[in-house]
Scaffold this motif. Sequence first.
Motif, PDB file in Angstrom:
ATOM      1  N   GLU A   1      13.658  -8.448  -2.331  1.00 57.50           N
ATOM      2  CA  GLU A   1      13.395  -7.373  -1.379  1.00 57.50           C
ATOM      3  C   GLU A   1      12.229  -6.473  -1.775  1.00 57.50           C
ATOM      4  OE1 GLU A   1      17.098  -5.369  -0.663  1.00 57.50           O
ATOM      5  OE2 GLU A   1      17.634  -6.785   0.935  1.00 57.50           O
ATOM      6  N   SER A   2      11.497  -6.857  -2.835  1.00 58.18           N
ATOM      7  CA  SER A   2      10.270  -6.133  -3.138  1.00 58.18           C
ATOM      8  C   SER A   2       9.246  -6.447  -2.053  1.00 58.18           C
ATOM      9  CB  SER A   2       9.723  -6.544  -4.512  1.00 58.18           C
ATOM     10  OG  SER A   2      10.619  -6.176  -5.526  1.00 58.18           O
ATOM     11  N   LEU A   3       8.324  -5.508  -1.805  1.00 60.69           N
ATOM     12  CA  LEU A   3       7.347  -5.667  -0.732  1.00 60.69           C
ATOM     13  C   LEU A   3       5.911  -5.683  -1.284  1.00 60.69           C
ATOM     14  CD1 LEU A   3       8.869  -3.233   1.914  1.00 60.69           C
ATOM     15  CD2 LEU A   3       9.064  -5.718   1.860  1.00 60.69           C
ATOM     16  N   ALA A   4       5.054  -6.395  -0.551  1.00 64.31           N
ATOM     17  CA  ALA A   4       3.621  -6.411  -0.875  1.00 64.31           C
ATOM     18  C   ALA A   4       2.839  -6.310   0.421  1.00 64.31           C
ATOM     19  CB  ALA A   4       3.235  -7.684  -1.635  1.00 64.31           C
ATOM     20  N   ASN A   5       1.832  -5.452   0.439  1.00 66.83           N
ATOM     21  CA  ASN A   5       0.985  -5.306   1.621  1.00 66.83           C
ATOM     22  C   ASN A   5      -0.033  -6.452   1.687  1.00 66.83           C
ATOM     23  OD1 ASN A   5       2.180  -2.929   2.541  1.00 66.83           O
ATOM     24  ND2 ASN A   5       0.914  -1.670   1.177  1.00 66.83           N
ATOM     25  N   VAL A   6      -0.371  -6.867   2.925  1.00 68.11           N
ATOM     26  CA  VAL A   6      -1.348  -7.930   3.157  1.00 68.11           C
ATOM     27  C   VAL A   6      -2.658  -7.291   3.614  1.00 68.11           C
ATOM     28  CG1 VAL A   6      -1.874 -10.049   4.390  1.00 68.11           C
ATOM     29  CG2 VAL A   6       0.515  -9.486   3.840  1.00 68.11           C
ATOM     30  N   THR A   7      -3.742  -7.642   2.928  1.00 69.41           N
ATOM     31  CA  THR A   7      -5.066  -7.147   3.300  1.00 69.41           C
ATOM     32  C   THR A   7      -5.998  -8.340   3.497  1.00 69.41           C
ATOM     33  OG1 THR A   7      -4.729  -5.179   1.954  1.00 69.41           O
ATOM     34  CG2 THR A   7      -6.986  -5.655   2.671  1.00 69.41           C
ATOM     35  N   CYS A   8      -6.634  -8.455   4.685  1.00 70.35           N
ATOM     36  CA  CYS A   8      -7.550  -9.570   4.976  1.00 70.35           C
ATOM     37  C   CYS A   8      -8.993  -9.104   4.888  1.00 70.35           C
ATOM     38  CB  CYS A   8      -7.280 -10.139   6.378  1.00 70.35           C
ATOM     39  SG  CYS A   8      -5.684 -10.986   6.513  1.00 70.35           S
ATOM     40  N   GLU A   9      -9.864 -10.073   4.596  1.00 68.69           N
ATOM     41  CA  GLU A   9     -11.287  -9.779   4.535  1.00 68.69           C
ATOM     42  C   GLU A   9     -11.813  -9.466   5.937  1.00 68.69           C
ATOM     43  OE1 GLU A   9     -13.080 -13.177   2.814  1.00 68.69           O
ATOM     44  OE2 GLU A   9     -12.097 -12.954   0.864  1.00 68.69           O
TER      45      GLU A   9
END
Length: 848
Positions: free
Chosen positions: A98-106
């Motif tokens: 349940e840990s979260l990570a943000n997604v960042t696109c070029e």
Amino acid sequence: MCQANGTWSTANCVEKDCGTIPAIINGKYTLWNTSKTTYGSLAHVTCDTGYESNVTLIMCRANASWENAICNPKGCGSTPTILNGAYTLLNTANTTYESLANVTCEAGYESNTSQIMCQANATWEHAKCIPKDCGPLSKPDNGDVVLNASTKYEAVANYSCKDGFQPVGDISRICQNTSTWSGVQPICAKKVCTANTDSRGMDWGNILAGEMRVKSCEAGFTGYVTRKCLEDGDWQLPNYNCTRTAVTNVLIAVKSLQANATTSDVLDALTQISNVTNQEQKPNASSLLTNAEIASISSSLETVANLVEEKGLVTPDIAKNFFKSASNLLDDQNKGSWQSMQESKSNGGEKVLSAVDKLGEALRNKLQNGTDGFNTSITIIETNVAMEVKRVKRQDVQFPTTNITTESSKDDWFKDSQSSIRLDAEALGNTDVVVTAIMYKDMSDILPPSSEDITGSTSGTVLNGPVLSFSIFPKIENLDPPVTLVFKHLQTNLSSASCSYWKFGRPEQPGYWDNDGCKVQTSNDTITVCKCDHLTNFAVLMSPFVEADEQSSEIRLVSIVGISVSSFCLLLTIIVFAKLWRYVRSDRSILLLNLISALLISYGIFIGGIDRTDNKIVCTVVAAALHYIYCAVFCLMLAEGIGILREVSLVFSQNSPLRQLLVFAWGVPVIIVGSTLSITKTNGYGNDHYCWLSLARGLRWAFVGPALFVILFNVIVLILLFKKMFALKAMGEKPIKDKIKTTLWALCVLVPLMGISWSLGIFYINESASFMQYVFAVCNGLQGVYIFVCNCVLNKKVKDGFERERLRRLNKSMTSSFSLNLHNVSKESTSERRNCDKDNTESDPSVS
């Protein structure tokens, strides 16, 4: 305790009871035996989704307490990589369930989700950074748009316009990272011929493509001028239908000449023509002769020449003024008008030729009759044309000769000319003749440079030298030996010389260049020598492209590498077939090996002889050998196609056509090459630059014709084969995937045999298509590879052959091993028997 009855009281050790199982965070316990919680009892540990325990069971301990267990969250480890983007943990120290990570696109990409989570199965969720979509594009009016890929980020859209239109704005647009297309959609506007001043100083302003502008002639002229803006936005040469008063007066004077005209009348008319055409008297460009004037004066000269020849009115002064007028018409200052006349299919140049020929006949008649005022020879040299008429008594004829003198430095072109005419006395026999020789300095902008016949087809050539005219009286139909014509080239970067003569047309049909009875003896960058068996107006036509540098180290390296790779693969194919011949033997295999052999021979001749131009005989032999072996390659391909077609059509036929096919494949090229050599007398087989077929005349079709026929035939075979395969029931029962694979296999077997790459060889010496040299070299390399892959790597018979050969060798090895073991066992048994007999003999001598 010792009891009163003399016995001890009893005691029992019972298990301690741990009681109820305690609770566990993020999990639960389940008793192994639900009715027992005493010492030694077990309980199973079950953790919630996303958690895992350090143990699977706990036990009730001796101190009446339960063992401890912990349900810890599962760990997903570090975040995975994402193409065109990155992940950022919300808590850098926590990568568990349940840990979260943000997604960042070029820039230019967007994700289908903003976050990913560590899942219960200890893996991270997936995200994608996909290119942003800029959406579809509409076509501009009168134009089109073509995308190089999709409509997503970095896609390129290229705009084009129809003929007669040109794009206004950027012709390319790119899908940007903002999901929008760069720039704005261009519009296709009608092409415009921009303001242009022609050679006569008339300004034409702007005009839309396809339209024509009409203007009044300049002051002092009557008539009109037309000029068209072509579809590509370029101006057509202006057509000046303008005539000045002086020229009109000339036309009136010529028209007034009647059958009873005197030499004085003719001389007066010619003097007027000479004066009006004299370029030295023109003060400015606007005074130069127009299209209409040149056409009219050409017709007038023809009229005068016909009258003079018919009535015998020629005098030295008339001849001088006539040639002066003709030279003035042919002057380089009139180049623009002549070019415009060529565009409009005017026959003014042909009329000048005809008029000069007629006057030459008139002079010849005077000389033949011994008329007063004419000696044994007449020589007239002007700035653009020179003529000599003379009596010849059983001697060689040469024109020009070194003893001809010129009156001014303007005539040095003739004195220094390297062009010439020579006729051996042997061709004249014992007859005394009068010869007429004429040289036109430059007719390249005056006569159309095309070999145009009644079908309207043109050969696209360039007039590259002076026009030489020669005639004799009495006339000889077939000269033996032929007349020798030497042409000094106007341009030194053209090739494929063709010796031609002007064939005069009829009133409704213009004349054209033909080459019957003429052939090239030698040709290089500066000179062409021709042999012709008849007499008329001659010129040399050459191909309008620059010969490629076949000596280029880059091209030669690519050729050698490509042919080496192809040869290696072809040799490897021969080795494979030789090793597995018992399994792959068939008519098709024999034809294939013949084809491979022919290709290997052609490679050797090509590399070793294509540039052997130092020896003409060797070069001719190399060119003929290449022609033969290439034709054999195509005939073997044709035989392959015939064999396949026969197998498909005559499934149960027992007769093999192999022998007939081989005789056909190797025999027909002999007929083709032999006939071509006989017809051309080796003319066109090699030149100073390469040992291959010349592109001049129709010789190329001796190679391209059979090649195209074979390709067409094999395409038809391919279509019939597809049709036959799809009609089979077995094919119908196969899934679509298998059907496609089967079809592609048939394609892979036939396409290499179509030999399209060899058709590119005809362009090997054309620099305007010099990339063909590299394509040709690469195709040579790929052809051998393709044949090896299709006939060895992907050939089921070859695969089966290798498997059967492996099993045969394995069986042979096993048989040999078994025999050896059997021999050893037999040997050991014999040895043991002998030892046993020896022991028995020693223990009991009576045993023998």
